[in-house]
Scaffold this motif. Structure first.
Motif, PDB file in Angstrom:
ATOM      1  N   LEU A 126      78.973 -68.497  89.509  1.00  0.00           N
ATOM      2  CA  LEU A 126      79.010 -69.950  89.723  1.00  0.00           C
ATOM      3  C   LEU A 126      78.811 -70.278  91.210  1.00  0.00           C
ATOM      4  O   LEU A 126      78.002 -71.148  91.578  1.00  0.00           O
ATOM      5  N   LEU A 132      75.840 -72.359  93.040  1.00  0.00           N
ATOM      6  CA  LEU A 132      76.165 -73.529  93.875  1.00  0.00           C
ATOM      7  C   LEU A 132      75.563 -73.383  95.267  1.00  0.00           C
ATOM      8  O   LEU A 132      74.966 -74.318  95.810  1.00  0.00           O
ATOM      9  N   LEU A 175      68.973 -78.045  98.249  1.00  0.00           N
ATOM     10  CA  LEU A 175      69.148 -79.487  98.517  1.00  0.00           C
ATOM     11  C   LEU A 175      68.986 -79.760 100.014  1.00  0.00           C
ATOM     12  O   LEU A 175      68.322 -80.720 100.429  1.00  0.00           O
ATOM     13  N   LEU A 235      80.743 -75.018  83.204  1.00  0.00           N
ATOM     14  CA  LEU A 235      80.537 -75.016  84.663  1.00  0.00           C
ATOM     15  C   LEU A 235      79.222 -74.328  85.053  1.00  0.00           C
ATOM     16  O   LEU A 235      78.487 -74.797  85.921  1.00  0.00           O
ATOM     17  N   LEU A 267      76.408 -76.586  84.418  1.00  0.00           N
ATOM     18  CA  LEU A 267      76.304 -77.641  85.449  1.00  0.00           C
ATOM     19  C   LEU A 267      75.708 -77.088  86.749  1.00  0.00           C
ATOM     20  O   LEU A 267      74.808 -77.686  87.331  1.00  0.00           O
ATOM     21  N   ALA A 268      76.235 -75.917  87.156  1.00  0.00           N
ATOM     22  CA  ALA A 268      75.820 -75.382  88.459  1.00  0.00           C
ATOM     23  C   ALA A 268      74.404 -74.826  88.433  1.00  0.00           C
ATOM     24  O   ALA A 268      73.655 -74.967  89.397  1.00  0.00           O
ATOM     25  N   ALA A 285      71.943 -78.016  85.378  1.00  0.00           N
ATOM     26  CA  ALA A 285      71.917 -79.436  85.762  1.00  0.00           C
ATOM     27  C   ALA A 285      71.579 -79.580  87.249  1.00  0.00           C
ATOM     28  O   ALA A 285      70.708 -80.382  87.641  1.00  0.00           O
ATOM     29  N   TYR A 286      72.222 -78.775  88.082  1.00  0.00           N
ATOM     30  CA  TYR A 286      71.966 -78.834  89.529  1.00  0.00           C
ATOM     31  C   TYR A 286      70.516 -78.416  89.798  1.00  0.00           C
ATOM     32  O   TYR A 286      69.800 -79.032  90.597  1.00  0.00           O
ATOM     33  N   ILE A 330      68.159 -81.172  89.089  1.00  0.00           N
ATOM     34  CA  ILE A 330      68.162 -82.190  90.157  1.00  0.00           C
ATOM     35  C   ILE A 330      67.285 -81.736  91.326  1.00  0.00           C
ATOM     36  O   ILE A 330      66.514 -82.514  91.895  1.00  0.00           O
ATOM     37  N   VAL A 344      63.606 -82.109  90.420  1.00  0.00           N
ATOM     38  CA  VAL A 344      63.192 -83.516  90.516  1.00  0.00           C
ATOM     39  C   VAL A 344      63.077 -83.898  92.003  1.00  0.00           C
ATOM     40  O   VAL A 344      62.166 -84.631  92.403  1.00  0.00           O
ATOM     41  N   GLY A 345      63.994 -83.355  92.804  1.00  0.00           N
ATOM     42  CA  GLY A 345      63.934 -83.612  94.253  1.00  0.00           C
ATOM     43  C   GLY A 345      62.614 -83.152  94.847  1.00  0.00           C
ATOM     44  O   GLY A 345      62.015 -83.834  95.688  1.00  0.00           O
ATOM     45  N   LEU A 351      77.223 -84.117  90.875  1.00  0.00           N
ATOM     46  CA  LEU A 351      75.965 -84.053  90.119  1.00  0.00           C
ATOM     47  C   LEU A 351      75.603 -85.423  89.544  1.00  0.00           C
ATOM     48  O   LEU A 351      74.424 -85.803  89.552  1.00  0.00           O
ATOM     49  N   PHE A 361      68.658 -89.694  92.507  1.00  0.00           N
ATOM     50  CA  PHE A 361      67.268 -89.297  92.268  1.00  0.00           C
ATOM     51  C   PHE A 361      66.581 -90.211  91.253  1.00  0.00           C
ATOM     52  O   PHE A 361      65.401 -90.509  91.380  1.00  0.00           O
TER      53      PHE A 361
END
Lengths: 470, 364
Positions: free
Chosen positions: A18, A22, A29, A390, A393-394, A397-398, A401, A404-405, B19, B26
């Motif tokens: 995890l 992260l 990011l 978790l 998510l890490a 999902a992260y 993001i 997409v960034g 998140l 975004f």
């Protein structure tokens, strides 16, 4: 009691995985934010007026394009034709036919009326013997070198020996450079004479319209695998390489399109022939030598000179490509392990090398084992379901993001995909690729790790459809 | 075990809101970008419409075919959108000189565009400063000379580049000194711009350029390619004197200039002498100059340098021999018989000579 310790071990292991995801995604990011600032500066700095001044100037350095070719009889004439159309004040094309088994040399010689010509030039880098040098009066700046087979790196070295310009640009015979790619790629060398190398962005040509060696219409690919690679390349180039370049910690300049100062490559002994990651190896060696000599230098990524390349559309070929990239990365990290976490090598030793070790070399092992162990442990009731949540998510999902960034970065900077729907499609693909595609690449990379330890060599097969229209 | 679960919970408490926030950010950004695309395309359409309506009027103005009604419409438009009209005036003038430039300048002054540019020279946004300076250069606004010279030291490189370009276009010979004074300490890119600007000044800038080189010979290497075109034979005396300069790059640049202009007896002597210079760059330039001289008596001297330890000098000597026709060919033929570097270079040159001859015979 044993079950307790097993559960504890699995929980701690899962927390470690995890933390890995992260850190990786948070780093990306940060890369996105740094890249955003840098891309804005870049776009404002290099206007079309600047570029046209460069085109007119006699001070703009000449470039020798080195094109290693092996069994390219079907495409070599078309590739050379597209290179001859490049818009740059002073350049030559050096095609190095690396002991091809087909008729690459004969086809090239016939297509451009080339004849064997005696040639004398200093040969500071060792390479396999040159059989003949071909020239043509029709195109005085086109040279072909027919040599014994020695691999891509050896062919590049032979080309560098024959190059007569101070900068050498290494490109793949099956890639397409945009008309002004050289002008844009040469800017770092003009801006700062201490620049040793510069790489341009590689974009996926699948789906685009190509006419007479030029991309005339930019479209997204229809094939799903190629579409995922579009987002993947945006993330790697626009976020990763721009940010690493800003810190002068760039370890890779793509083998498909990179410009090097000839003297600097000669000074480090040329490209290394015993690795499948010769593009990463030469850049790492340039860093190493410059840092050891305490010399001021820059190795730069330029985000706008575009090299279009065909992405694999089959799982087999893509898997073979990722396997090779993984082995190349691990070989290079092995060759230069002395630089790892060594303050003598500055940001390269303290950040770039550990980053590549953890997230590129060991990444597939950590990621694959993390997913497998979590799924098995949760389904066997050995791990609380919250760990799986978790991890989702890490990692996923992260990760979505961040993808997409990267698409947002493209939109804020170069906007190469013209339609508003392209933006939405790319953003959706950025989310979807995290459900399956990225895990698949992790698997291929893991196989690369295994093959590395099995000491497997070779490039694997890379069949391309080709983009030349009849 | 509970500790591990507590850590996992802390992770979750931090990660979930982070998140959600990042995803929301975004999504908003994506929506904003789509909206921005739509707005941009509508602005572009509007601009294209205005350009299609007013550019023909500007073109008529520049070719002295504008009616009084055209003039009135342009002046009204200039008051509403000075920068857009300014761009319409500047774009066609980039490839013109003489009459149209004066007409364009007149329109820019009458429509208040020139005044907007003059104010923009001190604008806080660098791109407005750069555009203003460049545009004033295009309309040759002599009154802005000092402001442009000051802009050569602007904080932003793009503005400095615009000032260089504008001073070149202005055609004011005071600019030569201003530009050359800054050449050595500029980035290579800025040097390129300065050389470009000096070229724009053309042959009329020759005396000022020579005067600047006389004062500061260290700038010669930067403008060596330019001097023959701008100064021509007037540079010969100065370059002959600089063949004995203490700095090797200056000597090499002087020989480069002399080679392009053409060697007289004195130049030929200096070039021969420089073949024995300590610096390889100077020797290479001397060989090149001798090759361009076309004098047969240089061939023997050049032949001796085919064996040079420095490959560049040897290659320049071989290339020079190729340029000396019969005398050069006989030296090359004699050198081609043996082995080693001299023979290889000589063989290559003889092949090129033969191939050229075949090509010109084929062409004829």
């Amino acid at each position: 009691m044993l079950r307790h310790y097993v559960i504890l071990f699995l929980s701690v292991f899962d927390l470690g995985v995890l933390a890995y995801f992260l850190v990786l995604n948070t780093l990306y990011l940060v890369f996105c934010v740094v890249a955003f600032v840098k891309l804005r500066q870049h776009r404002r700095r290099w206007t079309s007026q600047e570029l046209s001044a460069l085109m007119r100037s006699p001070a703009t350095p000449g470039i020798s394009l080195i094109v290693p070719a092996y069994n390219e009889e079907a495409t070599i004439c078309e590739s050379v034709r597209s290179l001859l159309l490049l818009n740059y004040p002073s350049f030559e094309i050096v095609v190095v036919v690396d002991g091809a088994k087909d008729k690459t040399m004969e086809v090239l010689a016939a297509g451009y009326e080339m004849q064997p010509a005696p040639a004398s030039y200093a040969q500071p880098i060792e390479s396999q013997p040159v059989k003949a040098v071909y020239r043509t009066l029709r195109y005085p700046d086109l040279v072909a070198i027919d040599k014994m087979n020695g691999g891509k790196a050896d062919a590049i070295n032979a080309g560098i020996n024959a190059a007569r310009h101070p900068l050498v640009c290494v490109i793949d015979a099956d890639s397409l450079l945009e008309e002004h790619a050289l002008t844009r790629a040469v800017l770092p060398f003009i801006e700062d004479p201490d620049t040793l190398a510069a790489g341009g962005i590689v974009r996926i040509v699948n789906g685009c319209t190509v006419e007479a060696g030029k991309v005339t219409e930019v479209r997204l690919p229809k094939n799903r695998l190629a579409m995922f690679q579009v987002v993947e390349y945006l993330r790697a180039f626009l976020a990763g390489r721009v940010a690493l370049s800003a810190a002068n910690a760039l370890l890779i300049i793509s083998g498909a399109f990179g410009i090097f100062k000839r003297e600097a490559v000669i000074a480090v002994g040329g490209f290394r022939a015993d690795t499948v990651g010769e593009d990463m190896e030469i850049v790492t060696r340039l860093h190493r030598r410059a840092r050891e000599a305490r010399q001021r230098y820059r190795i730069v990524f330029q985000p706008d000179p575009v090299c279009w390349t065909e992405a694999p559309e089959s799982r087999k070929i893509l898997g073979s490509q990722r396997n090779r990239w993984q082995r190349g990365t691990m070989q290079v990290l092995g060759y230069h392990k002395r630089m790892m976490a060594n303050p003598r090598y500055g940001v390269v030793g303290l950040f770039a090398m550990p980053y590549y070790l953890l997230f590129e070399a060991l990444g597939p092992v950590i990621e694959f084992s993390g997913f497998v162990v979590t799924i098995l442990a949760v389904s066997l009731g050995l791990l609380d379901w919250r760990f799986a949540e978790l991890l989702f998510l890490a990692a996923i999902a992260y990760g979505a993001i961040i993808s997409v960034g990267a698409v947002v970065l493209e939109e804020l900077s170069f906007r190469r995909y013209p339609r508003a729907t392209d933006l939405l499609v790319l953003a959706s693909v950025g989310v979807i690729e995290n459900f399956g595609y990225r895990q698949l690449t992790t698997y291929w990379r893991l196989k690369g790790v295994i093959d590395f330890f099995k000491k497997k060599q070779g490039w694997g097969t890379m069949t391309r459809k080709g983009f030349a229209k009849p | 075990m509970t500790t591990v679960l507590r850590i996992a919970d802390i992770f979750r408490q931090v990660l979930v809101p982070f998140l959600i926030g990042a995803a929301a950010l975004f999504i908003v950004l994506l929506v904003a970008l789509v909206v921005q695309r739509v707005i941009r395309s509508s602005i572009d359409r509007r601009r294209a419409l205005l350009e299609s309506r007013f550019q023909p009027l500007v073109d008529r103005w520049l070719s002295e075919r504008a009616t009084p009604e055209d003039r009135a419409r342009l002046l009204r438009f200039g008051r509403r959108s000075p920068l857009l009209l300014g761009r319409m005036i500047v774009a066609p003038l980039l490839s013109f000189s003489g009459g149209p430039v004066a007409l364009g300048a007149g329109l820019a002054v009458d429509a208040g565009v020139a005044e907007t540019w003059r104010q923009d020279i001190r604008h806080r946004q660098w791109w407005r400063r750069a555009e203003a300076i460049r545009s004033l250069g295009v309309i040759k606004d002599a009154g802005s000379f000092l402001a442009m010279a000051v802009a050569l030291d602007d904080d932003h490189e793009e503005v400095r580049a615009a000032a260089v370009e504008a001073l070149g276009r202005l055609g004011d010979f005071r600019a030569v000194q201003e530009l050359l004074a800054r050449i050595p300490e500029q980035s290579r890119h800025q040097r390129v711009r300065i050389v470009d600007a000096l070229r724009t000044l053309g042959a009329d800038g020759g005396p000022a350029l020579m005067e600047s080189i006389r004062r500061r010979p260290d700038v010669l290497p930067f403008v060596a390619d330019l001097v023959p075109a701008i100064c021509g034979g007037a540079a010969t005396e100065e370059c002959l004197a600089l063949c004995g300069h203490g700095d090797a790059p200056v000597r090499a640049a002087a020989l480069n200039v002399l080679g392009t202009i053409g060697l007289d007896d004195a130049g030929f002597y200096y070039a021969l002498k420089s073949l024995a210079d300590d610096d390889a760059g100077v020797r290479a330039m001397a060989a090149r100059a001798l090759g361009r001289s076309g004098r047969d008596d240089a061939a023997t001297y050049l032949g001796e340098h085919l064996q040079e330890g420095n490959w560049t000098v040897a290659a320049e000597s071989a290339r020079a021999l190729l340029g000396l026709h019969a005398a050069g060919a006989s030296v090359l033929a004699a050198s081609a018989t043996g082995d080693g570097q001299a023979a290889a270079l000589a063989k290559q040159m003889l092949w090129e000579r033969q191939a050229r001859a075949r090509a010109s015979a084929g062409g004829a």
